[in-house]
Write a protein that holds these residues in place. Structure first.
Motif, PDB file in Angstrom:
ATOM      1  N   SER A 174      -6.784   5.903  -7.544  1.00  0.00           N
ATOM      2  CA  SER A 174      -7.033   6.553  -6.255  1.00  0.00           C
ATOM      3  C   SER A 174      -7.695   7.908  -6.448  1.00  0.00           C
ATOM      4  CB  SER A 174      -5.730   6.695  -5.462  1.00  0.00           C
ATOM      5  OG  SER A 174      -4.897   7.705  -5.999  1.00  0.00           O
ATOM      6  N   TYR A 175      -7.334   8.632  -7.527  1.00  0.00           N
ATOM      7  CA  TYR A 175      -7.957   9.921  -7.793  1.00  0.00           C
ATOM      8  C   TYR A 175      -9.359   9.775  -8.360  1.00  0.00           C
ATOM      9  CZ  TYR A 175      -3.827  12.600  -6.644  1.00  0.00           C
ATOM     10  OH  TYR A 175      -2.787  13.186  -5.955  1.00  0.00           O
ATOM     11  N   SER A 176      -9.610   8.664  -9.052  1.00  0.00           N
ATOM     12  CA  SER A 176     -10.962   8.419  -9.558  1.00  0.00           C
ATOM     13  C   SER A 176     -11.903   7.984  -8.444  1.00  0.00           C
ATOM     14  CB  SER A 176     -10.917   7.341 -10.654  1.00  0.00           C
ATOM     15  OG  SER A 176     -10.175   7.784 -11.770  1.00  0.00           O
ATOM     16  N   THR A 177     -11.417   7.111  -7.546  1.00  0.00           N
ATOM     17  CA  THR A 177     -12.290   6.601  -6.480  1.00  0.00           C
ATOM     18  C   THR A 177     -12.565   7.648  -5.411  1.00  0.00           C
ATOM     19  OG1 THR A 177     -10.341   5.686  -5.339  1.00  0.00           O
ATOM     20  CG2 THR A 177     -11.573   4.204  -6.810  1.00  0.00           C
ATOM     21  N   GLN A 178     -11.664   8.617  -5.223  1.00  0.00           N
ATOM     22  CA  GLN A 178     -11.901   9.613  -4.191  1.00  0.00           C
ATOM     23  C   GLN A 178     -13.074  10.511  -4.544  1.00  0.00           C
ATOM     24  OE1 GLN A 178      -8.178  11.837  -4.052  1.00  0.00           O
ATOM     25  NE2 GLN A 178      -9.173  13.623  -4.932  1.00  0.00           N
ATOM     26  N   LYS A 179     -13.445  10.581  -5.818  1.00  0.00           N
ATOM     27  CA  LYS A 179     -14.615  11.356  -6.208  1.00  0.00           C
ATOM     28  C   LYS A 179     -15.903  10.652  -5.797  1.00  0.00           C
ATOM     29  CE  LYS A 179     -13.118  11.657 -10.466  1.00  0.00           C
ATOM     30  NZ  LYS A 179     -13.054  11.974 -11.906  1.00  0.00           N
ATOM     31  N   VAL A 180     -15.833   9.317  -5.610  1.00  0.00           N
ATOM     32  CA  VAL A 180     -16.985   8.561  -5.127  1.00  0.00           C
ATOM     33  C   VAL A 180     -17.083   8.663  -3.609  1.00  0.00           C
ATOM     34  CG1 VAL A 180     -18.055   6.285  -5.033  1.00  0.00           C
ATOM     35  CG2 VAL A 180     -16.788   6.984  -7.077  1.00  0.00           C
ATOM     36  N   TRP A 181     -15.976   8.430  -2.936  1.00  0.00           N
ATOM     37  CA  TRP A 181     -15.891   8.539  -1.475  1.00  0.00           C
ATOM     38  C   TRP A 181     -14.427   8.761  -1.128  1.00  0.00           C
ATOM     39  CZ3 TRP A 181     -15.377   4.323   2.642  1.00  0.00           C
ATOM     40  CH2 TRP A 181     -15.625   4.858   3.916  1.00  0.00           C
ATOM     41  N   SER A 182     -14.122   9.884  -0.530  1.00  0.00           N
ATOM     42  CA  SER A 182     -12.743  10.323  -0.347  1.00  0.00           C
ATOM     43  C   SER A 182     -11.821   9.280   0.298  1.00  0.00           C
ATOM     44  CB  SER A 182     -12.704  11.618   0.456  1.00  0.00           C
ATOM     45  OG  SER A 182     -11.380  12.088   0.593  1.00  0.00           O
ATOM     46  N   PRO A 183     -12.248   8.560   1.373  1.00  0.00           N
ATOM     47  CA  PRO A 183     -11.338   7.582   1.986  1.00  0.00           C
ATOM     48  C   PRO A 183     -10.921   6.432   1.067  1.00  0.00           C
ATOM     49  CG  PRO A 183     -13.088   8.163   3.529  1.00  0.00           C
ATOM     50  CD  PRO A 183     -13.458   8.769   2.205  1.00  0.00           C
ATOM     51  N   PHE A 186      -7.217   5.917  -0.112  1.00  0.00           N
ATOM     52  CA  PHE A 186      -6.200   5.247   0.689  1.00  0.00           C
ATOM     53  C   PHE A 186      -6.170   3.744   0.429  1.00  0.00           C
ATOM     54  CE2 PHE A 186      -7.538   8.864   3.559  1.00  0.00           C
ATOM     55  CZ  PHE A 186      -6.471   9.681   3.189  1.00  0.00           C
ATOM     56  N   ALA A 187      -7.305   3.167   0.013  1.00  0.00           N
ATOM     57  CA  ALA A 187      -7.331   1.745  -0.323  1.00  0.00           C
ATOM     58  C   ALA A 187      -6.491   1.475  -1.558  1.00  0.00           C
ATOM     59  CB  ALA A 187      -8.775   1.279  -0.541  1.00  0.00           C
ATOM     60  N   CYS A 188      -6.553   2.379  -2.532  1.00  0.00           N
ATOM     61  CA  CYS A 188      -5.748   2.223  -3.746  1.00  0.00           C
ATOM     62  C   CYS A 188      -4.298   2.625  -3.515  1.00  0.00           C
ATOM     63  CB  CYS A 188      -6.341   3.063  -4.883  1.00  0.00           C
ATOM     64  SG  CYS A 188      -7.960   2.520  -5.462  1.00  0.00           S
ATOM     65  N   THR A 189      -4.092   3.685  -2.749  1.00  0.00           N
ATOM     66  CA  THR A 189      -2.746   4.231  -2.552  1.00  0.00           C
ATOM     67  C   THR A 189      -2.511   4.518  -1.078  1.00  0.00           C
ATOM     68  OG1 THR A 189      -2.913   5.258  -4.743  1.00  0.00           O
ATOM     69  CG2 THR A 189      -1.119   6.000  -3.334  1.00  0.00           C
ATOM     70  N   PRO A 190      -2.088   3.529  -0.295  1.00  0.00           N
ATOM     71  CA  PRO A 190      -1.885   3.743   1.147  1.00  0.00           C
ATOM     72  C   PRO A 190      -0.872   4.834   1.463  1.00  0.00           C
ATOM     73  CG  PRO A 190      -1.885   1.401   0.623  1.00  0.00           C
ATOM     74  CD  PRO A 190      -1.856   2.126  -0.682  1.00  0.00           C
ATOM     75  N   TYR A 206      -4.612  13.887 -10.673  1.00  0.00           N
ATOM     76  CA  TYR A 206      -4.774  13.216 -11.957  1.00  0.00           C
ATOM     77  C   TYR A 206      -6.239  12.866 -12.147  1.00  0.00           C
ATOM     78  CZ  TYR A 206       0.228  12.933 -12.530  1.00  0.00           C
ATOM     79  OH  TYR A 206       1.539  13.261 -12.685  1.00  0.00           O
ATOM     80  N   SER A 207      -6.726  13.147 -13.330  1.00  0.00           N
ATOM     81  CA  SER A 207      -8.122  12.868 -13.624  1.00  0.00           C
ATOM     82  C   SER A 207      -8.227  12.202 -14.981  1.00  0.00           C
ATOM     83  CB  SER A 207      -8.940  14.163 -13.614  1.00  0.00           C
ATOM     84  OG  SER A 207     -10.287  13.901 -13.958  1.00  0.00           O
ATOM     85  N   GLY A 208      -8.798  11.010 -15.002  1.00  0.00           N
ATOM     86  CA  GLY A 208      -9.054  10.306 -16.248  1.00  0.00           C
ATOM     87  C   GLY A 208     -10.479   9.798 -16.244  1.00  0.00           C
TER      88      GLY A 208
END
Length: 485
Positions: A174-183, A186-190, A206-208
């Motif tokens: 969820s922290y990795s995908t929010q850098k692509v598009w913030s919403p 929520f798809a990864c972590t509702p 968290y950043s990996g």
């Protein structure tokens, strides 16, 4: 285990993890690259990431209320119509049992339900062990207060322990995908729909590094054959065509990882296939539709990176494998911790990477052939699988030549034993040995697209106490295209 003992055990585990959580928190903090998430205001004053018990406790209750309320008031499921007189006021008298629920519900939806609580606790700055305890408390609450069915032994295991791999992988993604598009977070972590507004900047980010994220689509067919011994005839099953898709995620480098932070390195492969059935199946729909849903994953619980030479990178430690395969011809699940070694050897213009996992099976399942294919009349059996214990071994080998040619081989091998007290009427126990392998070749036509050929192979032999021995073989070739993001 009695209810009173379960409550005492749960309290003891939570206390134990709390005593040692501070050291783990310090290690986790050292391994996170959180600078990119800080605002200018946060840089002026250091943020203190404190545990928030109200948020974590709300994550224990809220998912159960939402899921339970939906089933009770919207769908009006019979098992959700709990009452004070029959279930709630006498919860401590209810005896646990091995349930007979739908395969998908037991071994995917229940770990995901537990992961909702787990991710809520993680957002409240609890570490992985503490968050697993919160997921265990949520599972206990669900089984005893939100269902009229007997509390399920298998659900208590898969909802709590299964929450760790499912929840931690989704939470980090969820922290990795929010850098692509913030919403996308929520798809990864509702649960971040409410934990983010409450916690604000006080939730530890968290950043990996996502080493690989790819999507593959293709077409194929499949054939399988089962050979019962003695009086039963061989059964051949042909599935003429299907569509396939899968995603592959590698989070942080598997071969240089060195950390005490659980699941800060993981690998996930998940996909599905749908096509024409073969006319056989446990349910009517299985006779008409071919299906194959798989989740194969592993995450390092801790790892060390020894220096074994300039041309090799090696990571050694403890791993947790969570596998789920629900195929028209076969099915199995495993939740298995163990030892792992991952090594990459760098050659001239090529590389060779391999892995070995040796695991102990906490709880698994495998299909019971005579039920799945109606070979005998089993009036008392309502599920097509048996609960098992045993061991798992994972092998993988990957060869990369000039970043153009990729050859991959993965092998999951199992020894499983269907233990006695989970048996349904008319079924049988006994040892079972089986393996699932995939071999593939990919050619890179560009930096983003690979074309590939692959085939899945499955082989099994079962020694039942009360039925003739069976052996089975399955093969599914495919052509596909892989898109790398």
């Amino acid at each position: 285990m009695s209810t009173k003992k379960a409550i005492i055990f749960l309290a003891g585990v939570f206390t134990f993890f709390s005593l040692f959580s501070q050291e783990i928190e310090e290690q986790v903090a050292e391994n996170q690259e959180i600078e990119e998430f800080k605002t200018e205001e946060a840089e002026e004053e250091e943020i203190v990431y404190k545990r928030n018990f109200p948020v974590a406790l709300s994550a224990v209750v809220l998912p159960n209320l939402v899921i339970g309320g939906w089933n009770r008031f919207v769908i009006r499921s019979g098992w959700a119509q709990v009452s004070w007189e029959d279930e709630i006021s006498h919860f401590y008298e209810r005896e646990q049992a091995w349930d007979r629920d739908w395969y998908w519900t037991n071994f995917v939806l229940h770990p995901y339900q537990g992961s909702l609580t787990y991710m809520g606790a993680r957002a409240a700055n609890f570490n992985q062990l503490e968050s697993t305890v919160f997921a265990t408390a949520s599972s206990f609450l669900w089984e005893y207060f939100f269902e009229t069915n007997a509390p399920s032994k298998n659900d208590l295991i898969y909802t709590s322990i299964g929450a760790l791999p499912v929840g931690e992988m989704l939470y980090r993604l969820s922290y990795s995908t929010q850098k692509v598009w913030s919403p996308l977070r929520f798809a990864c972590t509702p649960t971040r729909l409410y934990t983010d507004p409450i916690m604000g900047k006080k939730s530890r980010p968290y950043s990996g590094t996502i080493e690989e994220f790819s999507l593959a689509t293709g077409i194929g067919s499949a054939i399988g054959k089962t050979f019962p011994k003695e009086k039963y005839d061989p059964l051949k099953e042909f599935y003429p065509g299907h569509l396939a898709f899968d995603i592959k995620v590698i989070y942080n480098d598997p071969y240089t990882h060195d950390s005490n932070d659980p699941f800060s390195q993981f690998e996930l492969s998940a996909g599905g296939k749908i096509g024409t059935g073969c006319g056989e199946g446990y349910k009517d729909v299985e006779e008409k539709v071919f299906h194959d849903i798989s989740i194969l994953s592993n995450g390092m619980l801790f790892a060390r990176n020894p220096d074994w030479g300039e041309k090799s990178d090696t990571s050694i430690g403890l791993v947790l494998d969570y596998d789920f395969v629900w195929n028209s011809f076969f099915e199995f699940t495993s939740l298995a911790p163990g030892f792992a070694i991952k090594q990459k050897i760098n050659l001239n213009n090529s590389s060779l990477a391999w892995q070995l996992h040796l695991d102990v099976l906490i709880l698994g399942t495998t299909e019971f052939f005579y039920t799945r294919r109606h070979q005998v009349a089993l009036e008392g059996a309502t599920r097509s699988y048996s609960y098992t214990t045993g061991a798992e071994m994972v092998n993988s080998l990957s060869y990369n030549l000039h970043d153009k040619h990729f050859i991959n081989l993965t092998l999951h091998s199992f020894f499983m034993y269907a233990f006695t007290n989970q048996l349904e009427e008319g079924t049988s126990t006994g040892p079972e040995f089986f393996s699932l392998a995939q071999i593939s070749y990919e050619y890179s036509v560009s930096t983003k697209i690979n074309l590939g050929l692959r085939s899945d192979f499955y082989g099994k032999i079962s020694f039942y106490d009360d039925y003739p021995r069976t052996s089975a073989f399955y093969c599914s070739p495919e052509v596909y295209t892989r898109i790398k993001f």
